[in-house]
Write an enzyme that holds these catalytic residues in place. Structure first.
Site, PDB file in Angstrom:
ATOM      1  N   ASN A   1       0.862  -1.185   0.000  1.00 30.84           N
ATOM      2  CA  ASN A   1       0.000   0.000   0.000  1.00 30.84           C
ATOM      3  C   ASN A   1       0.899   1.235   0.000  1.00 30.84           C
ATOM      4  OD1 ASN A   1      -1.914   1.953   0.359  1.00 30.84           O
ATOM      5  ND2 ASN A   1      -2.432   1.381   2.481  1.00 30.84           N
ATOM      6  N   TRP A   2       1.091   1.795  -1.194  1.00 26.00           N
ATOM      7  CA  TRP A   2       2.006   2.940  -1.315  1.00 26.00           C
ATOM      8  C   TRP A   2       1.398   4.229  -0.781  1.00 26.00           C
ATOM      9  CZ3 TRP A   2       4.203   2.416  -7.035  1.00 26.00           C
ATOM     10  CH2 TRP A   2       5.077   1.326  -7.084  1.00 26.00           C
ATOM     11  N   LYS A   3       0.109   4.245  -0.520  1.00 21.40           N
ATOM     12  CA  LYS A   3      -0.579   5.457  -0.050  1.00 21.40           C
ATOM     13  C   LYS A   3      -0.289   6.629  -1.008  1.00 21.40           C
ATOM     14  CE  LYS A   3      -0.409   3.506   4.541  1.00 21.40           C
ATOM     15  NZ  LYS A   3      -0.413   3.679   5.966  1.00 21.40           N
TER      16      LYS A   3
ATOM     17  N   HIS B   1      -9.805   1.438   4.409  1.00 22.96           N
ATOM     18  CA  HIS B   1      -8.566   1.633   5.171  1.00 22.96           C
ATOM     19  C   HIS B   1      -8.842   2.633   6.297  1.00 22.96           C
ATOM     20  CE1 HIS B   1      -4.524   2.827   6.246  1.00 22.96           C
ATOM     21  NE2 HIS B   1      -4.113   1.705   5.679  1.00 22.96           N
TER      22      HIS B   1
ATOM     23  N   GLU C   1      -7.270   5.058   7.361  1.00 25.12           N
ATOM     24  CA  GLU C   1      -7.030   6.463   7.001  1.00 25.12           C
ATOM     25  C   GLU C   1      -8.216   7.039   6.250  1.00 25.12           C
ATOM     26  OE1 GLU C   1      -3.284   5.762   5.106  1.00 25.12           O
ATOM     27  OE2 GLU C   1      -2.352   5.372   7.047  1.00 25.12           O
TER      28      GLU C   1
ATOM     29  N   GLU D   1      -6.080  -4.643  10.575  1.00 28.01           N
ATOM     30  CA  GLU D   1      -5.046  -3.632  10.802  1.00 28.01           C
ATOM     31  C   GLU D   1      -5.376  -2.846  12.073  1.00 28.01           C
ATOM     32  OE1 GLU D   1      -2.831  -2.445   7.006  1.00 28.01           O
ATOM     33  OE2 GLU D   1      -4.646  -1.278   7.047  1.00 28.01           O
TER      34      GLU D   1
ATOM     35  N   GLY E   1       1.903   2.459  10.959  1.00 29.46           N
ATOM     36  CA  GLY E   1       2.922   3.508  10.863  1.00 29.46           C
ATOM     37  C   GLY E   1       3.578   3.872  12.188  1.00 29.46           C
TER      38      GLY E   1
ATOM     39  N   SER F   1       2.726  -1.916  10.619  1.00 32.24           N
ATOM     40  CA  SER F   1       4.149  -1.995  10.948  1.00 32.24           C
ATOM     41  C   SER F   1       4.782  -3.353  10.605  1.00 32.24           C
ATOM     42  CB  SER F   1       4.385  -1.634  12.419  1.00 32.24           C
ATOM     43  OG  SER F   1       4.082  -0.277  12.633  1.00 32.24           O
TER      44      SER F   1
ATOM     45  N   GLY G   1       2.516  -1.130   4.451  1.00 37.43           N
ATOM     46  CA  GLY G   1       2.528   0.279   4.087  1.00 37.43           C
ATOM     47  C   GLY G   1       3.958   0.774   3.919  1.00 37.43           C
ATOM     48  N   GLY G   2       4.492   1.401   4.950  1.00 41.25           N
ATOM     49  CA  GLY G   2       5.809   2.051   4.909  1.00 41.25           C
ATOM     50  C   GLY G   2       6.900   1.175   4.307  1.00 41.25           C
TER      51      GLY G   2
HETATM   52  P1  PGA Z   1       2.345   0.469   7.809  1.00 36.45           P
HETATM   53  O1  PGA Z   1       0.935   0.714   7.125  1.00 36.45           O
HETATM   54  O2  PGA Z   1       2.885  -0.838   7.274  1.00 36.45           O
HETATM   55  O3  PGA Z   1       3.183   1.650   7.418  1.00 36.45           O
HETATM   56  O4  PGA Z   1       2.111   0.392   9.279  1.00 36.45           O
HETATM   57  C1  PGA Z   1       0.040  -0.335   6.874  1.00 36.45           C
HETATM   58  C2  PGA Z   1      -1.213   0.214   6.258  1.00 36.45           C
HETATM   59  O5  PGA Z   1      -1.604   1.340   6.559  1.00 36.45           O
HETATM   60  O6  PGA Z   1      -1.854  -0.459   5.440  1.00 36.45           O
END
Ligand code: PGA
Length: 239
Positions: A14-16, A94, A96, A164, A170, A204, A225-226
């Protein structure tokens, strides 16, 4: 629709709101998807057509989709448009999007339904906040999210769940392996889901913890994500 039963694990990047053309070119020169895993790269929509896919194990996914199918909805992208562009997966709900764009379980359910109807697999995200975990209402919250956001037409072939915990996204903090196993087992056993949906863990995930998380019986892969922004790290996670 992709046959999910072909894969032992599923990894979603997930590159956001990150990436550009140079990043994408470099990424795909170095990306090493393994044969028995399904790897899905979810870029910002404008880059989806630049992503490389193959018919075996490398796919592209959107990070969101419109609630609507067509019409006067400026700025939106429909499930059918994703299908038209060979997009096989789409993240929905998600945290966010729930937090910054006020997405409700009902909206998420409608988006996931539209996706399934267009042969795109939704990856529906659920998870509790730290406060909810501390109040011991994690299972209540998850059950409500499952009940309201997972469409009735979902089954193990057309829909994926991503657990999640919001406090792990994050932050560099992850639940213990026992906590992950406990929640995934709870979701798998919840009678409201039709059959045994695949459940990914997200929050994470890093090269240093991914192998142990993936080894858990109830974990079918990870949403990253990250660490997915660093192709070397992502290669280690999917290896
Ligand atoms: P993260 O994000 O791996 O940076 O914690 C995961 C996500 O938001 O899908």
């Amino acid at each position: 629709m992709i046959n999910l039963s072909n894969f032992s694990s599923i990894f979603i990047a997930n590159w956001k709101l990150n990436a550009n053309n140079d990043f994408i070119n470099d990424y795909y020169q170095k990306l090493l998807p393994r044969s028995n895993s399904c790897v899905v790269i979810c870029s910002p929509s404008i880059y989806l057509n630049k992503l490389k896919i193959n018919s075996n194990n490398l796919f592209s996914g959107a990070q969101d989709v419109s609630f609507f199918n067509e019409g006067a909805y400026t700025g939106e992208l429909s499930s059918r448009m994703l299908l038209d562009n060979n997009i096989s997966f789409c993240i929905v709900g998600h945290s966010e999007r729930r937090q910054y764009f006020n997405e409700s379980n009902k909206t998420i359910n409608q988006k996931a339904t539209n996706l399934i109807n267009n042969k795109i697999i939704p990856i529906i995200c659920i998870g509790e906040t730290l406060k909810q975990r501390e109040q011991n209402i994690t299972f209540e919250i998850l059950l409500n999210q499952i009940q309201e956001s997972i469409p009735e037409i979902s089954n193990k072939n057309n829909c994926i769940i991503a657990y999640e915990p919001i406090w792990a996204i994050g932050t560099g903090i992850t639940p213990t392996l026992d906590q992950i196993e406990e929640v995934h087992t709870f979701i798998k056993n919840s009678k409201i889901i039709n059959g045994d949906l695949k459940i990914l863990y997200g929050g994470s995930v890093k090269p240093s913890n991914s192998a142990n998380i993936n080894r858990l019986k109830s974990v079918d892969g990870c949403l990253v994500g990250g660490a997915s922004l660093n192709v070397e790290e992502f290669n280690t996670i999917i290896s």
